[in-house]
Design a protein around this motif. Sequence first.
Motif, PDB file in Angstrom:
ATOM      1  N   ASN A   1       3.097   3.717   9.261  1.00 23.01           N
ATOM      2  CA  ASN A   1       2.455   5.128   9.384  1.00 23.01           C
ATOM      3  C   ASN A   1       3.656   5.813   9.429  1.00 23.01           C
ATOM      4  O   ASN A   1       3.723   6.954   9.018  1.00 23.01           O
TER       5      ASN A   1
ATOM      6  N   ARG B   1       5.210   6.225   6.047  1.00 25.73           N
ATOM      7  CA  ARG B   1       3.975   6.933   5.349  1.00 25.73           C
ATOM      8  C   ARG B   1       4.264   8.501   5.485  1.00 25.73           C
ATOM      9  O   ARG B   1       4.626   9.239   4.669  1.00 25.73           O
ATOM     10  N   GLN B   2       4.225   8.801   6.779  1.00 23.28           N
ATOM     11  CA  GLN B   2       4.510  10.349   7.290  1.00 23.28           C
ATOM     12  C   GLN B   2       5.847  10.624   6.832  1.00 23.28           C
ATOM     13  O   GLN B   2       5.843  11.847   6.040  1.00 23.28           O
TER      14      GLN B   2
ATOM     15  N   SER C   1       0.700  -1.273  -0.122  1.00 21.81           N
ATOM     16  CA  SER C   1      -0.032   0.121   0.029  1.00 21.81           C
ATOM     17  C   SER C   1       0.909   1.285  -0.108  1.00 21.81           C
ATOM     18  O   SER C   1       0.730   2.253  -0.588  1.00 21.81           O
ATOM     19  N   LEU C   2       2.044   1.123   0.536  1.00 21.56           N
ATOM     20  CA  LEU C   2       3.005   2.434   0.487  1.00 21.56           C
ATOM     21  C   LEU C   2       3.419   2.504  -0.813  1.00 21.56           C
ATOM     22  O   LEU C   2       3.621   3.819  -1.345  1.00 21.56           O
ATOM     23  N   GLU C   3       3.701   1.642  -1.503  1.00 28.25           N
ATOM     24  CA  GLU C   3       4.130   1.401  -2.933  1.00 28.25           C
ATOM     25  C   GLU C   3       3.255   2.060  -3.857  1.00 28.25           C
ATOM     26  O   GLU C   3       3.516   2.873  -4.556  1.00 28.25           O
ATOM     27  N   ARG C   4       1.929   1.834  -3.565  1.00 31.48           N
ATOM     28  CA  ARG C   4       0.792   2.559  -4.329  1.00 31.48           C
ATOM     29  C   ARG C   4       0.538   3.898  -3.980  1.00 31.48           C
ATOM     30  O   ARG C   4       0.531   4.744  -4.968  1.00 31.48           O
ATOM     31  N   GLU C   5       0.933   4.258  -2.878  1.00 31.08           N
ATOM     32  CA  GLU C   5       0.814   5.557  -2.361  1.00 31.08           C
ATOM     33  C   GLU C   5       1.965   6.692  -2.799  1.00 31.08           C
ATOM     34  O   GLU C   5       1.903   7.866  -3.163  1.00 31.08           O
ATOM     35  N   PHE C   6       2.985   5.971  -2.796  1.00 31.25           N
ATOM     36  CA  PHE C   6       4.332   6.650  -3.415  1.00 31.25           C
ATOM     37  C   PHE C   6       5.073   6.086  -4.730  1.00 31.25           C
ATOM     38  O   PHE C   6       5.951   5.769  -4.434  1.00 31.25           O
TER      39      PHE C   6
ATOM     40  N   SER D   1       5.941  11.367   3.130  1.00 32.87           N
ATOM     41  CA  SER D   1       5.298  12.422   2.588  1.00 32.87           C
ATOM     42  C   SER D   1       5.862  13.783   2.956  1.00 32.87           C
ATOM     43  O   SER D   1       5.713  14.901   2.316  1.00 32.87           O
TER      44      SER D   1
END
Length: 433
Positions: free
Chosen positions: A420, A423-424, A345-350, A427
Amino acid sequence: MIWYPFTLQYEPDSPVKIVRGEKEFLYDEGGNSYIDAISSWWANIHGHNHPKIIQAIRDQLDRLDHVLLAGFTHEPAETLAAQLMKITDGLFHKVLYSDNGSSAVEIMIKLAYQYFRNIGQSERTTFIKWNTSYHGDTIGAMSVGGDSVFNRVFSGLLFPTKEFPAPNCNFCPVGKLPDSCRTECLRTIEEYLEAHPNEVAGIVIEPLILGSGGMVFYQEEVLRSLERTAKKYGAFLLVDEVFTGFGRTGSFFAYQRAGIRPDLIAVAKGLSGGSLPIAATLVCEKIHSAFVNPDPEKGFYHGHTMTGNPLACRAALASIELLQEPGFLKRVQELEKKINVGLESLEREFPHRIRNRRVLGAVGVLELEVGSQAGYTYPGNKILKKKFLEKGVLLRPLGNVLYLAPPYSISDSSLEKVFNAIRQTLSETDLGK
Ligand SMILES: Cc1ncc(COP(=O)(O)O)c(C=O)c1O
C-alpha cells in the motif's frame, strides 16, 4: 559527528534515530514504527531481536566474550564451521572467518591468487568479473566489482581485472528470450579464456541475483554453463553468497539451486541473522591443500582481530538453527508467491510507471520507468525513500530499482502495508523522465 555510510555529505537528511527493534519493525525515539522491508541491508533475515538469537548471545556472554583465533579455538567457532560445512553439501574443507562481506570476498580473491603462486603457476593472475556486480567496498572487493559510482573514483587504485557484460534475463544483453537462450551472454568470457587459457585465476560472481548493481536476475543455466567453462580452463569459481545466502533465493544458497560446485564461497549478512558482525569464506580441499607446506612463504596471512568472535559465532548458530526448522524453505517459497501477487497487482495498476517486475525467493523488484534518468543516481530516489518512511516503511530503492527483501517472517498485514505504501507513493509522485 558520524559520517554515515552511503550518505551524500551535501545536505544530508537527518537520520531516523532507532531505539528498538522487534520482528519486522523498527521503532524510533518518537515511538513511530517502520516496517523494515529490506532486512536492514539484507541482514536481518528473521526480523529484529529474534528471542532465540538474543538468548544465544546472552548465554555466550556469560562464558566467553572474545579470544583470538590463532593458537586458540572455542566451541562456537568449531560448531559453526561444522554447521557451515554441513549445509553446503560437504563441498568445502575449511572455513576462514572474518567480520564483513567485503573481507570474506577479499579472502576468496587472495586464496585463489596465492593458490596458483604456491603451486608454481604464477602466470594465473587475472580475475574475471561482471560489469554490474558488487562485492563490497574494500580495495580488493571494489576491484572485482563492476565499474560504478561506488568505485569509479578509485579506478587508479584497483587491481586490473577483465570485465564482461553481466547476464540479465529480463533485459538480455545479447537480445535472447529465455526460450531461445543458450547462455550466449557468456560467449565473450569463453572466448577470452580460450585465448588466454593459463592466465585466469578465478571468476568472481554473485549467483542468480546481482544485488547492489540493480537486483538483476539471471537463470540457473548461466551458473551451470559458467561452471563448465571455468572448470574447462582451470579457473576457480568464486561465488559471493553474501546477499543470496541463507534462504534469500528460496534455497539455502543460490548456488545450490543450480547444482554447481563452487571452489570458494563468501557468506556474511544473514549469517548471524543480522545480529552481530560475522562473515566466512568456505574453501574447497584442492585450494587448502596448496597451503599445507612447511615453507612460511606459502602460508596464508589474513586474519582480523575479531575473526571468529564467540558471540557472533553463537548468534550465527542460533540463526542457522532457525533456518533448519521444519518448513522453513517452504515459508520462503510462500513468501515469494505473496510478493509476486502483491507486485503483480501494482504492475497492473501502474502499467506505465513500472518497467519490469521480477521476484525470486524473498526478493521482489519493481523497476520504475524513469526514462533516461534510470540508474543508481536517479534523482527521484531521495524523495521516494522519504515518502516510504513517512508511510512507516523502510525501502531504499537502488536508483529507480524499487525492491523488497524483507525478513522471511514478515506478517501478511505488514506485507500488505508495504504494497500500500508503494501504491500510494506511485500514485502521488511524479517519477520524472
Ligand atoms: C553480494 C555482496 N557482496 C559483498 C558485500 C559486502 O558486504 P559488507 O557490506 O558486509 O562488507 C555486499 C554488500 O551489500 C553484497 O551485496
